[in-house]
Design a protein around this motif. Sequence first.
Motif, PDB file in Angstrom:
ATOM      1  N   HIS A 469      -5.679  11.420  12.113  1.00  0.00           N
ATOM      2  CA  HIS A 469      -5.625  12.856  12.388  1.00  0.00           C
ATOM      3  C   HIS A 469      -5.349  13.593  11.078  1.00  0.00           C
ATOM      4  O   HIS A 469      -4.528  13.161  10.273  1.00  0.00           O
ATOM      5  N   PRO A 470      -6.021  14.693  10.806  1.00  0.00           N
ATOM      6  CA  PRO A 470      -5.842  15.396   9.522  1.00  0.00           C
ATOM      7  C   PRO A 470      -4.433  15.926   9.296  1.00  0.00           C
ATOM      8  O   PRO A 470      -4.063  16.207   8.152  1.00  0.00           O
ATOM      9  N   ASP A 471      -3.635  16.075  10.356  1.00  0.00           N
ATOM     10  CA  ASP A 471      -2.272  16.591  10.184  1.00  0.00           C
ATOM     11  C   ASP A 471      -1.246  15.479   9.938  1.00  0.00           C
ATOM     12  O   ASP A 471      -0.068  15.761   9.762  1.00  0.00           O
ATOM     13  N   TRP A 472      -1.690  14.232   9.949  1.00  0.00           N
ATOM     14  CA  TRP A 472      -0.761  13.123   9.725  1.00  0.00           C
ATOM     15  C   TRP A 472      -0.792  12.719   8.252  1.00  0.00           C
ATOM     16  O   TRP A 472      -1.804  12.811   7.570  1.00  0.00           O
ATOM     17  N   ASN A 473       0.324  12.231   7.785  1.00  0.00           N
ATOM     18  CA  ASN A 473       0.437  11.830   6.393  1.00  0.00           C
ATOM     19  C   ASN A 473       0.888  10.374   6.320  1.00  0.00           C
ATOM     20  O   ASN A 473       1.783   9.945   7.053  1.00  0.00           O
ATOM     21  N   ILE A 474       0.258   9.595   5.445  1.00  0.00           N
ATOM     22  CA  ILE A 474       0.715   8.219   5.204  1.00  0.00           C
ATOM     23  C   ILE A 474       1.898   8.275   4.242  1.00  0.00           C
ATOM     24  O   ILE A 474       1.775   8.782   3.123  1.00  0.00           O
ATOM     25  N   SER A 475       3.035   7.789   4.696  1.00  0.00           N
ATOM     26  CA  SER A 475       4.256   7.840   3.883  1.00  0.00           C
ATOM     27  C   SER A 475       4.621   6.500   3.278  1.00  0.00           C
ATOM     28  O   SER A 475       5.472   6.419   2.382  1.00  0.00           O
ATOM     29  N   LEU A 476       4.002   5.432   3.744  1.00  0.00           N
ATOM     30  CA  LEU A 476       4.268   4.089   3.214  1.00  0.00           C
ATOM     31  C   LEU A 476       3.030   3.252   3.435  1.00  0.00           C
ATOM     32  O   LEU A 476       2.372   3.352   4.481  1.00  0.00           O
ATOM     33  N   PHE A 477       2.705   2.419   2.467  1.00  0.00           N
ATOM     34  CA  PHE A 477       1.563   1.518   2.617  1.00  0.00           C
ATOM     35  C   PHE A 477       1.819   0.278   1.771  1.00  0.00           C
ATOM     36  O   PHE A 477       2.109   0.387   0.582  1.00  0.00           O
ATOM     37  N   HIS A 478       1.729  -0.887   2.398  1.00  0.00           N
ATOM     38  CA  HIS A 478       1.866  -2.130   1.636  1.00  0.00           C
ATOM     39  C   HIS A 478       0.833  -3.132   2.117  1.00  0.00           C
ATOM     40  O   HIS A 478       0.691  -3.403   3.303  1.00  0.00           O
ATOM     41  N   TYR A 479       0.091  -3.691   1.147  1.00  0.00           N
ATOM     42  CA  TYR A 479      -0.955  -4.667   1.451  1.00  0.00           C
ATOM     43  C   TYR A 479      -1.088  -5.622   0.282  1.00  0.00           C
ATOM     44  O   TYR A 479      -1.011  -5.222  -0.874  1.00  0.00           O
ATOM     45  N   ARG A 480      -1.268  -6.900   0.579  1.00  0.00           N
ATOM     46  CA  ARG A 480      -1.547  -7.893  -0.450  1.00  0.00           C
ATOM     47  C   ARG A 480      -2.555  -8.889   0.091  1.00  0.00           C
ATOM     48  O   ARG A 480      -2.346  -9.481   1.147  1.00  0.00           O
ATOM     49  N   ASN A 481      -3.670  -9.058  -0.614  1.00  0.00           N
ATOM     50  CA  ASN A 481      -4.687 -10.020  -0.212  1.00  0.00           C
ATOM     51  C   ASN A 481      -4.158 -11.436  -0.420  1.00  0.00           C
ATOM     52  O   ASN A 481      -3.880 -11.841  -1.543  1.00  0.00           O
TER      53      ASN A 481
END
Length: 528
Positions: A469-481
Motif C-alpha cells: 500500500h502506498p501509505d505503508w513504510n518499510i521500517s526494517l528489512f533483513h535478507y541474506r542469500n
Amino acid sequence: MAGPAPSRRTPRKSPSSSQPPALIHSDNSYLQRILNAKVYEVAIETPLDQARNLSKRLGNKVFLKREDQQPVFSFKLRGAYNKMAHLSPEARAQGVICASAGNHAQGVALSAKRLGCRAVIVMPVTTPKVKIDAVQALGGEVVLHGDSFTDAYGRALELEREQGLTFVHPFDDPDVIAGQGTIALEILRQHPGPIDAIFVAIGGGGLISGVAAYIKAVRPEIKIIGVQTKDSDAMARSVKAGKRVQLADVGLFSDGTAVKLVGEETFRITKALVDDFVIVDTDAVCAAIKDVFEDTRSILEPAGGLGVAAIKQYAAQTGAKGQTFVAITCGANMNFDRLRFVAERAEVGEQREALFAVTIPEERGSFLRFCELLGPRSVTEFNYRIADAESAHIFVGVSIQKREEAAKLAKLFVKNGFPTLDLTDNELAKQHLRHMVGGRGEQARHERLYSFTFPERPGALMRFLSSMHPDWNISLFHYRNQGADYGRILVGIEVPRGDSAALRSFLDSLQYPYQDESQNPVYKLFLR
C-alpha cells in the motif's frame, strides 16, 4: 578479490638438465633420499586430477595433486613415516615424540601405529577435541600443555630428553623433506608431458623443499612457485631478506601454514631452488576452496586451497593462457564450523559480490526507488533499519561478474541521489559490520514485524515492494542469500491503525509463507 602482487625477485637461473643442483645433506643427495624414501607402507599414491571447470574458466590446464585423499587427509603422513621408518630399531623401540595440533600429529600417530612404536603427541590445551580424539584413535598418547604451539613445542623437547624419545620435526628434517618429495616423483610419473609451474603451499617449508629438490634435479625447466597468505609469509620475507625472518604474529585462518619461523634446512633449499612466490589473501583462499568443491565435491582446509588460489592470481596477473599448472591440494582437515565463514567470503574472493553502504532519504517510496536501480541483479544481502526522521543507511550485497562493476554501481546510486560507500574491500565490513547492522527503531510507529519465505528467483523482492500500500513504510528489512532455493526475510512494516484488513489482504495476495513476529520477545528486546 585479487590479493597483493607476488613478491618479485631476480629469477634464479634454472640449471641445465645435465647439471642437477648439488643439494647434499651429509653423504646423501636429496634425489637419492627421495628415490629411496619409505612412504608407501602407509601413504598412498594420490591422483593427479584435472580441474576441468577451473581449467576452462582460466584458459589453462589446471591439475590437482590430491594429497587431501591420504589416510589422514594430509601429505604430512609421508614425511613423518619416512623419518620414523629410517630410525634404528632401538630408537623406534624407545618411541617418538612431536608437537602439533593438526595434520603432523595425525601423521606421526598413524606412522607409529603401523611401525608398532610408541608416539607421544604434545598439543596445546586449546586444541579442538575433534583433533585430540583423532590422534588418540590412532593410538597416540596425547599430552596437553600450554596455550600455543610454542608452549607445546617446549614441553615436547623436555619430554624428549627426559624419556629418551626421538623428536619428529614437522618440516626441518632431511628425512621428512625427502618423504614430502615423493609427491613430486608421482607428479612427473603421472604427467610426463609439459608442466609450466607447480604451486606449493608453504608453512615451515618441508613440502616445497622436497618438491623443489626433486623437480629441479629431474625437470629443472618447471617453475616451483611457493604460496603463502599475506599474514603468514615468513618464508617469502626470509628469502627476500637473505636470512630467516621470524614473524611476531601469524594469521590463524590457514592454520596449516601458520608458522612464525621457517626451518634452517628448508630455508636453504627454498632460497636456492624456488623460482617465485605468490601471496594470497583470505578471500582468495575461500574462493579456491569453492572452486575445488565444484570440480571434485571435496572440501579442502584453507592450507589445501592455497595452491589453487595462487594459480588463479598468477594467471590473472601474468595473462597466462594455454599453460599447464599443478596445485598440490595438501590437506582437507577442515573444521566444520569454519565452513560458514568460507561460504560467506568465497563470493567476494571470486569478485562476484560487491558490498555497499547506501544512505537513502527517509521518505515513502525511496526504498522502492533504490531497489529499482538494482534491476535484475541478484541481491545477496540486504540490511536496513529506520534510524531517524531524515535518512537511513542500507548495507547491501549485490552479485557481480567483474570487480569493475562495483564502482559502476556505486556511481549509479550516487547519480540517483543515494550517497554510497563501496565496502567490497573493507575488512571490517566483511568480517563484523554485516552482522551488526540494525538496532532499535525509535522512529518506527505502528510497526508490525513479519518473517517471510521468498523463492530465490529474480523479481521476488520487487513483487513484494510493488504490492505494498502506498501509505505503508518499510521500517526494517533483513535478507541474506544462503544458497538455498528459498530465502528468509525479516520485514518491519509501518501500518497505520485501522489498516489491519488491508494488511491481511496484502499478505495473502503475496502467496509467500509468513509469520507474524510482532510479539516475539527477541523483537521487543533488541529491535524496538
